[in-house]
Enzyme design. Structure first.
Site, mmCIF file in Angstrom:
data_model
loop_
_atom_site.group_PDB
_atom_site.id
_atom_site.type_symbol
_atom_site.label_atom_id
_atom_site.label_comp_id
_atom_site.label_asym_id
_atom_site.label_seq_id
_atom_site.Cartn_x
_atom_site.Cartn_y
_atom_site.Cartn_z
ATOM 1 N N GLY A 47 0.816 -1.205 0.000
ATOM 2 C CA GLY A 47 0.000 0.000 0.000
ATOM 3 C C GLY A 47 0.848 1.252 0.000
ATOM 4 O O GLY A 47 1.982 1.242 0.489
ATOM 5 N N GLN A 52 3.183 9.923 0.739
ATOM 6 C CA GLN A 52 4.463 9.210 0.763
ATOM 7 C C GLN A 52 5.286 9.427 -0.495
ATOM 8 O O GLN A 52 6.450 9.032 -0.554
ATOM 9 C CB GLN A 52 4.234 7.710 0.966
ATOM 10 C CG GLN A 52 3.652 7.382 2.327
ATOM 11 C CD GLN A 52 3.453 5.890 2.468
ATOM 12 O OE1 GLN A 52 2.454 5.355 1.995
ATOM 13 N NE2 GLN A 52 4.414 5.214 3.082
ATOM 14 N N CYS A 103 5.869 0.075 7.172
ATOM 15 C CA CYS A 103 5.520 1.263 6.381
ATOM 16 C C CYS A 103 6.707 1.620 5.500
ATOM 17 O O CYS A 103 7.838 1.625 5.973
ATOM 18 C CB CYS A 103 5.188 2.415 7.318
ATOM 19 S SG CYS A 103 4.715 3.929 6.453
ATOM 20 N N LEU A 104 6.436 1.910 4.224
ATOM 21 C CA LEU A 104 7.520 2.237 3.292
ATOM 22 C C LEU A 104 8.285 3.496 3.717
ATOM 23 O O LEU A 104 9.428 3.680 3.338
ATOM 24 C CB LEU A 104 6.951 2.443 1.880
ATOM 25 C CG LEU A 104 6.326 1.206 1.235
ATOM 26 C CD1 LEU A 104 5.632 1.590 -0.063
ATOM 27 C CD2 LEU A 104 7.375 0.142 0.982
ATOM 28 N N HIS A 145 -4.404 1.986 7.750
ATOM 29 C CA HIS A 145 -3.029 2.513 7.738
ATOM 30 C C HIS A 145 -2.873 3.571 6.630
ATOM 31 O O HIS A 145 -2.355 4.658 6.869
ATOM 32 C CB HIS A 145 -2.050 1.342 7.521
ATOM 33 C CG HIS A 145 -0.605 1.738 7.450
ATOM 34 N ND1 HIS A 145 0.333 1.346 8.372
ATOM 35 C CD2 HIS A 145 0.080 2.500 6.543
ATOM 36 C CE1 HIS A 145 1.517 1.847 8.054
ATOM 37 N NE2 HIS A 145 1.394 2.550 6.934
ATOM 38 N N GLU A 146 -3.369 3.247 5.417
ATOM 39 C CA GLU A 146 -3.187 4.167 4.277
ATOM 40 C C GLU A 146 -4.046 5.426 4.410
ATOM 41 O O GLU A 146 -3.589 6.524 4.091
ATOM 42 C CB GLU A 146 -3.481 3.457 2.956
ATOM 43 C CG GLU A 146 -2.598 2.234 2.646
ATOM 44 C CD GLU A 146 -1.108 2.485 2.781
ATOM 45 O OE1 GLU A 146 -0.656 3.642 2.629
ATOM 46 O OE2 GLU A 146 -0.370 1.520 3.067
ATOM 47 N N HIS A 149 -2.503 7.920 6.653
ATOM 48 C CA HIS A 149 -1.460 8.726 5.988
ATOM 49 C C HIS A 149 -2.057 10.011 5.421
ATOM 50 O O HIS A 149 -1.446 11.073 5.505
ATOM 51 C CB HIS A 149 -0.825 7.941 4.830
ATOM 52 C CG HIS A 149 0.346 7.090 5.224
ATOM 53 N ND1 HIS A 149 1.488 7.606 5.801
ATOM 54 C CD2 HIS A 149 0.576 5.760 5.096
ATOM 55 C CE1 HIS A 149 2.359 6.623 6.014
ATOM 56 N NE2 HIS A 149 1.824 5.485 5.592
HETATM 57 NI NI NI Z 1 2.682 3.573 5.626
#
Ligand code: NI
Length: 185
Positions: A47, A52, A103-104, A145-146, A149
């Site tokens: 995701g 991000q 998380c990226l 989670h997304e 963000h």
């Molecule tokens: Ni994340």
């Protein structure tokens, strides 16, 4: 299409609230293509939110099938299916689940987060059609989670301050070590 650079914590854009998308124009389509390409470039990514990649617009791309228990093994061979959701919104949630998240924007960091076990999410697809998703387990965790963000909320904000402090210190140490490794001897 191009693979975009992923913004890492503590970049300020990760704490910003993203703006709703009012028109699904060429720029939005290009952003969707690039975000999908970015997620496909990394086998472990499931995701990605627009913040991000440094864009404060309400758009996420997710691989909902990744941990689908009903998925049969032949499907492993299939092309990964990435779903783009514009202006995603959680309209109801239920239950509780603890799931280990990554998380990226925090490379190498994984820890347990408590979230709702089931959510109903509404939004638009890239053609502007209304979407409504009923998700539980991994899918529900991923969407929460997304969407967080897009509100400038990070997974470290979803744990107690004691745990957050420990995690932040660990992350700082990891980033420092990474930097040291990359320094010329
Ligand atoms: Ni994340």
């Amino acid at each position: 299409m191009s693979v975009l650079n992923i913004v890492k914590f503590p970049a300020p854009v990760l704490k910003e609230k993203a703006e709703p998308i009012v028109e699904i124009d060429e720029d939005v389509q290009a952003l969707i293509d690039d975000m999908i390409e970015t997620i496909l470039a990394d086998e472990k990514s499931v995701g990605l939110a627009a913040n991000q990649v440094g864009v404060t617009r309400r758009l996420i791309v997710v691989e909902l099938q990744r941990y689908d228990e009903n998925r049969n093994e032949d499907e492993e061979e299939k092309v990964r299916e990435i779903t783009a959701i514009i202006n995603p919104e959680i309209v109801s949630s239920e239950g509780e689940i603890i799931y280990e998240e990554g998380c990226l924007s925090f490379p190498g960091l994984h820890f347990d987060v408590k979230r709702a076990e089931a959510v109903k999410v509404t939004g638009l697809d890239r053609e502007g059609n209304a979407i409504e998703l009923d998700l539980n387990g991994f899918g529900a965790v991923l969407l929460q989670h997304e969407i967080d963000h897009l509100d400038g909320i990070l997974f470290i904000d979803r744990v107690s301050w004691v745990k957050r402090d420990l995690i932040k210190r660990k992350y700082k140490r990891m980033m420092q070590e990474r930097e040291d490794e990359n320094k010329p001897a």
